[in-house]
Design a protein around this motif. Structure first.
Motif, PDB file in Angstrom:
ATOM      1  N   THR A  78       0.812  -1.218   0.000  1.00 26.45           N
ATOM      2  CA  THR A  78       0.000   0.000   0.000  1.00 26.45           C
ATOM      3  C   THR A  78       0.843   1.265   0.000  1.00 26.45           C
ATOM      4  O   THR A  78       0.397   2.309   0.461  1.00 26.45           O
ATOM      5  N   GLY A  79       2.056   1.207  -0.515  1.00 25.56           N
ATOM      6  CA  GLY A  79       2.871   2.409  -0.577  1.00 25.56           C
ATOM      7  C   GLY A  79       4.321   2.185  -0.199  1.00 25.56           C
ATOM      8  O   GLY A  79       4.858   1.086  -0.324  1.00 25.56           O
ATOM      9  N   VAL A  80       4.949   3.240   0.295  1.00 34.50           N
ATOM     10  CA  VAL A  80       6.364   3.206   0.668  1.00 34.50           C
ATOM     11  C   VAL A  80       6.531   3.828   2.050  1.00 34.50           C
ATOM     12  O   VAL A  80       5.912   4.849   2.378  1.00 34.50           O
ATOM     13  N   THR A  81       7.352   3.193   2.877  1.00 38.22           N
ATOM     14  CA  THR A  81       7.735   3.765   4.163  1.00 38.22           C
ATOM     15  C   THR A  81       9.253   3.841   4.215  1.00 38.22           C
ATOM     16  O   THR A  81       9.951   3.079   3.531  1.00 38.22           O
ATOM     17  N   ASP A 141       8.421   6.946   8.270  1.00 37.89           N
ATOM     18  CA  ASP A 141       7.689   7.974   7.545  1.00 37.89           C
ATOM     19  C   ASP A 141       7.074   7.388   6.282  1.00 37.89           C
ATOM     20  O   ASP A 141       7.782   6.768   5.480  1.00 37.89           O
ATOM     21  N   ARG A 142       5.786   7.570   6.105  1.00 32.97           N
ATOM     22  CA  ARG A 142       5.117   7.135   4.883  1.00 32.97           C
ATOM     23  C   ARG A 142       5.243   8.225   3.814  1.00 32.97           C
ATOM     24  O   ARG A 142       5.346   9.410   4.118  1.00 32.97           O
ATOM     25  N   SER A 143       5.232   7.784   2.551  1.00 31.75           N
ATOM     26  CA  SER A 143       5.236   8.710   1.417  1.00 31.75           C
ATOM     27  C   SER A 143       3.798   8.835   0.925  1.00 31.75           C
ATOM     28  O   SER A 143       3.291   7.920   0.260  1.00 31.75           O
ATOM     29  N   PRO A 144       3.108   9.927   1.250  1.00 28.47           N
ATOM     30  CA  PRO A 144       1.667  10.037   0.957  1.00 28.47           C
ATOM     31  C   PRO A 144       1.320   9.943  -0.523  1.00 28.47           C
ATOM     32  O   PRO A 144       0.242   9.466  -0.877  1.00 28.47           O
ATOM     33  N   GLU A 145       2.223  10.367  -1.405  1.00 30.85           N
ATOM     34  CA  GLU A 145       1.927  10.331  -2.836  1.00 30.85           C
ATOM     35  C   GLU A 145       1.849   8.913  -3.388  1.00 30.85           C
ATOM     36  O   GLU A 145       1.303   8.691  -4.471  1.00 30.85           O
ATOM     37  N   LEU A 146       2.350   7.924  -2.636  1.00 29.04           N
ATOM     38  CA  LEU A 146       2.284   6.533  -3.069  1.00 29.04           C
ATOM     39  C   LEU A 146       1.278   5.714  -2.274  1.00 29.04           C
ATOM     40  O   LEU A 146       1.214   4.492  -2.435  1.00 29.04           O
TER      41      LEU A 146
END
Length: 245
Positions: free
Chosen positions: A123-126, A135-140
């Motif tokens: 579900t994305g990148v941390t 920290d999560r990357s909100p754009e992904l």
């Protein structure tokens, strides 16, 4: 998780095969990485240290080190990620839930020159600067990460995302940037890996398989991941292009 102690020559030998060489193929490098990771896990399991798993058989899968700092090592296993700050003499366990995943997902990992660990999720990148703060990357958010890597300098981060029925993309995070930028759009393509040529940060490779065929292809970009072409087609030589929005 505390691991065994090794003499100084062990990691000098371990580091040497991971350095690029003109006569070493990518397949050979991957086999060396798998073998080295297996040695680390095997040594930890046979040293008398106590470890707890999550139901899956303990297995080493990927090992990365900070560019320019071989003493900082991250090892992805079936029970999370292990972090060492002393060349593998001792290890700190980072559980899956702290990183944002669990179950059967095996995230691709990479690490940049500043020591930050980057983890590809369903579900994305941390990312984490120290293995404690994440920290999560909100754009992904919501994107399934198929692979993640860095350029030859260990500064820029490249990510490829995608899943059946959803458009895939190549993403790049430049040094000092606050967010990932979206590059090439990948339609109807099951991407497996992304790699950047160590000698040329503008050359990016994808290994992928169109969902309409069982044959894999190699795609190449010469503009830093904005467009891709391939000369390997299903029925002979062909060309396909992907351009960023």
């Amino acid at each position: 998780v505390s691991g065994p102690s090794f003499d100084s020559g062990f990691f000098e030998q371990l580091e040497q095969p991971l350095r690029p060489a003109s006569n070493r193929t990518p397949k050979m490098v991957k086999e060396i990485v798998r073998f080295a990771a297996g040695l680390v896990i095997l040594a930890a399991l046979t040293s008398g240290a106590t470890a707890q798993a999550n139901g899956r058989f303990p297995q080493a899968q990927q090992i990365v080190s900070v560019p320019g700092d071989p003493s900082t090592v991250y090892l992805r296993a079936t029970f999370g990620v292990l972090q060492s700050k002393d060349g593998g003499a001792t290890w700190h366990w980072i559980c899956e839930k702290a990183l944002g995943y669990e179950g059967q997902w095996d995230p691709a990992i990479t690490v940049t020159r500043d020591g930050r660990l980057w983890v590809g999720l369903e579900t994305g990148v941390t990312s984490s600067p120290d293995g404690c703060k994440f920290d999560r990357s909100p754009e992904l958010e919501g994107e399934t990460v198929k692979d993640i890597t860095t350029d030859g300098k260990g500064e820029a981060v490249y990510v490829v995302t995608g899943q059946p029925g959803k458009t895939g993309y190549v993403w790049r995070h430049k040094p000092g940037a606050t967010a990932f930028e979206k590059l090439a759009q990948l339609d109807d393509l099951n991407v497996m890996t992304i790699d950047v040529a160590p000698s040329n940060s503008e050359r990016v490779y994808l290994s992928a398989q169109p969902y309409s065929t069982i044959r894999g292809r190699i795609y190449r970009s010469d503009d830093g991941g904005k467009t891709f072409t391939t000369d390997i087609g299903d029925g002979g030589a062909s060309s396909s292009g992907f351009k960023a929005d």
